[in-house]
Write an enzyme that holds these catalytic residues in place. Structure first.
Site, PDB file in Angstrom:
ATOM      1  N   LYS A  37       0.844  -1.200   0.000  1.00 18.08           N
ATOM      2  CA  LYS A  37       0.000   0.000   0.000  1.00 18.08           C
ATOM      3  C   LYS A  37       0.879   1.250   0.000  1.00 18.08           C
ATOM      4  CE  LYS A  37      -3.773  -2.429   2.302  1.00 18.08           C
ATOM      5  NZ  LYS A  37      -4.458  -2.836   3.526  1.00 18.08           N
ATOM      6  N   GLN A  96      -4.595  -1.480   9.792  1.00 20.90           N
ATOM      7  CA  GLN A  96      -4.514  -2.802   9.161  1.00 20.90           C
ATOM      8  C   GLN A  96      -5.079  -3.875  10.091  1.00 20.90           C
ATOM      9  OE1 GLN A  96      -3.538  -3.311   6.005  1.00 20.90           O
ATOM     10  NE2 GLN A  96      -3.779  -5.525   6.133  1.00 20.90           N
ATOM     11  N   ASP A 132     -10.901   3.077   4.607  1.00 25.22           N
ATOM     12  CA  ASP A 132     -11.424   1.712   4.553  1.00 25.22           C
ATOM     13  C   ASP A 132     -12.945   1.701   4.412  1.00 25.22           C
ATOM     14  OD1 ASP A 132      -9.708  -0.521   4.640  1.00 25.22           O
ATOM     15  OD2 ASP A 132      -9.135  -0.074   6.714  1.00 25.22           O
TER      16      ASP A 132
HETATM   17  N1  GUN Z   1      -6.884  -6.684   6.166  1.00 28.12           N
HETATM   18  C1  GUN Z   1      -7.256  -7.367   5.056  1.00 28.12           C
HETATM   19  N2  GUN Z   1      -7.957  -6.587   4.209  1.00 28.12           N
HETATM   20  C2  GUN Z   1      -8.036  -5.379   4.792  1.00 28.12           C
HETATM   21  C3  GUN Z   1      -8.635  -4.141   4.399  1.00 28.12           C
HETATM   22  O1  GUN Z   1      -9.265  -4.006   3.332  1.00 28.12           O
HETATM   23  N3  GUN Z   1      -8.498  -3.120   5.278  1.00 28.12           N
HETATM   24  C4  GUN Z   1      -7.832  -3.249   6.458  1.00 28.12           C
HETATM   25  N4  GUN Z   1      -7.757  -2.185   7.253  1.00 28.12           N
HETATM   26  N5  GUN Z   1      -7.267  -4.370   6.854  1.00 28.12           N
HETATM   27  C5  GUN Z   1      -7.365  -5.433   6.022  1.00 28.12           C
END
Ligand code: GUN
Length: 298
Positions: A67, A111, A134
């Site tokens: 990311k 995350q 998110d």
């Molecule tokens: N862990 C796996 N997928 C995601 C996501 O889309 N957002 C977040 N914050 N954590 C994740």
């Protein structure tokens, strides 16, 4: 009884590669950012994304780095906050509040998964809705449910919808079955499909005879987190199969989806690969959400 899938003649399905779709979205963000800089030479602030990771879950480590890398490639300001596994709820709340108050940050992503002593829902509700890239804040989820405009739509389901649109796979009137009811994927996925006029069924670990339901799906979205879970016997011939899983194969350690791709692909009309499918879309949608938040704040 002959199973439905194996009674069909095998043929090549349409491969729903994520890369061209994700690349096109990233290119459109880059172009919009260039235009913004030309039109607003006095604004020196960059779109800023902060990703917070607690502990050292190896999969999370990979996603977080990816990311940050894509954000940097777009010329965004990017921060990773790596906190030790013993971080307390109060410390994490303080970190998120500091990011809320930071004018250089337009997107905050916590995350998941978190260590078990931390409460994700309380933490997600602390991130300002306008920085919640998110789309997990109750305000944004409520707007999504109401069919109104949230600041952000959860990245993975948004990526699935964009992928379907790109490949001109119509959703209206189709029976869409979502396997998995997580807050991250299953629930918002079902909502977006419903908004697109699908008839939607959600299956989960307590659903008896799941295959009887998945076999009715015109569009089958699998987000269950079990490697190679979906077998041909659970697929209606000519279904569109979307694999949201990213798992390590227990024997080979290779990245595999929730769908047994080799076995299922001859029987569907279109299918996403893993890797190279929805994972790329999730990251591109995160950049889209960060960019949108930046624009709304400038
Ligand atoms: N862990 C796996 N997928 C995601 C996501 O889309 N957002 C977040 N914050 N954590 C994740």
């Amino acid at each position: 009884m002959m199973n439905l899938a194996t009674s069909q003649t095998a043929k090549e399905p349409l491969l729903l590669a994520g890369k061209p779709v994700a690349d096109a979205l990233l290119a459109s963000i880059a172009a919009a950012f260039e235009a913004f800089k030309r039109e607003n030479p006095h604004i020196k602030t960059l779109p800023g994304l902060a990703v917070v990771q607690v502990g050292s879950n190896p999969a999370s480590q990979v996603y977080v780095n990816k990311k940050a890398k894509v954000a940097k490639e777009l010329g965004f300001h990017s921060e990773i906050h790596r906190l030790p596994v013993e971080t307390t709820q109060a410390d994490l709340l303080a970190c998120l509040e500091a990011l809320n108050a930071d004018a250089n940050i337009h997107g905050v992503l916590l995350q998941l998964p978190l260590p078990s002593h931390l409460s994700a829902s309380q933490l997600q509700a602390v991130i300002l809705p306008e920085k919640d890239v998110d789309g997990f804040h109750p305000h944004n989820l409520g707007l999504l449910l109401a069919g109104q405009n949230p600041f952000s739509i959860p990245c993975t389901p948004a990526g699935v919808m964009r992928l379907l649109a790109h490949y001109q796979l119509s959703v209206a009137g189709k029976h869409a079955v979502v396997v998995g009811r997580s807050n991250i994927v299953g629930k918002p996925m079902a909502q977006l499909l419903l908004q697109a006029d699908a008839t939607v069924t959600i299956c989960h670990s307590k659903t008896p005879d799941i295959e009887a339901i998945t076999r009715q799906a015109d569009i089958l979205v699998v987000a269950i987190g079990i490697p190679h879970w979906l077998k041909p016997s659970a697929v209606k011939p000519s279904a569109v199969v979307i694999d949201v899983g990213i798992n390590r194969h227990p024997q080979t350690d290779k990245l595999v989806g929730d769908v047994d791709f080799e076995a299922v692909s001859p029987f569907c009309s279109a299918i996403t690969p893993v890797p190279g499918g929805i994972g790329l879309m999730t990251i591109a949608e995160l950049m889209h959400n960060t960019w949108q938040n930046f624009i709304k704040q400038n």
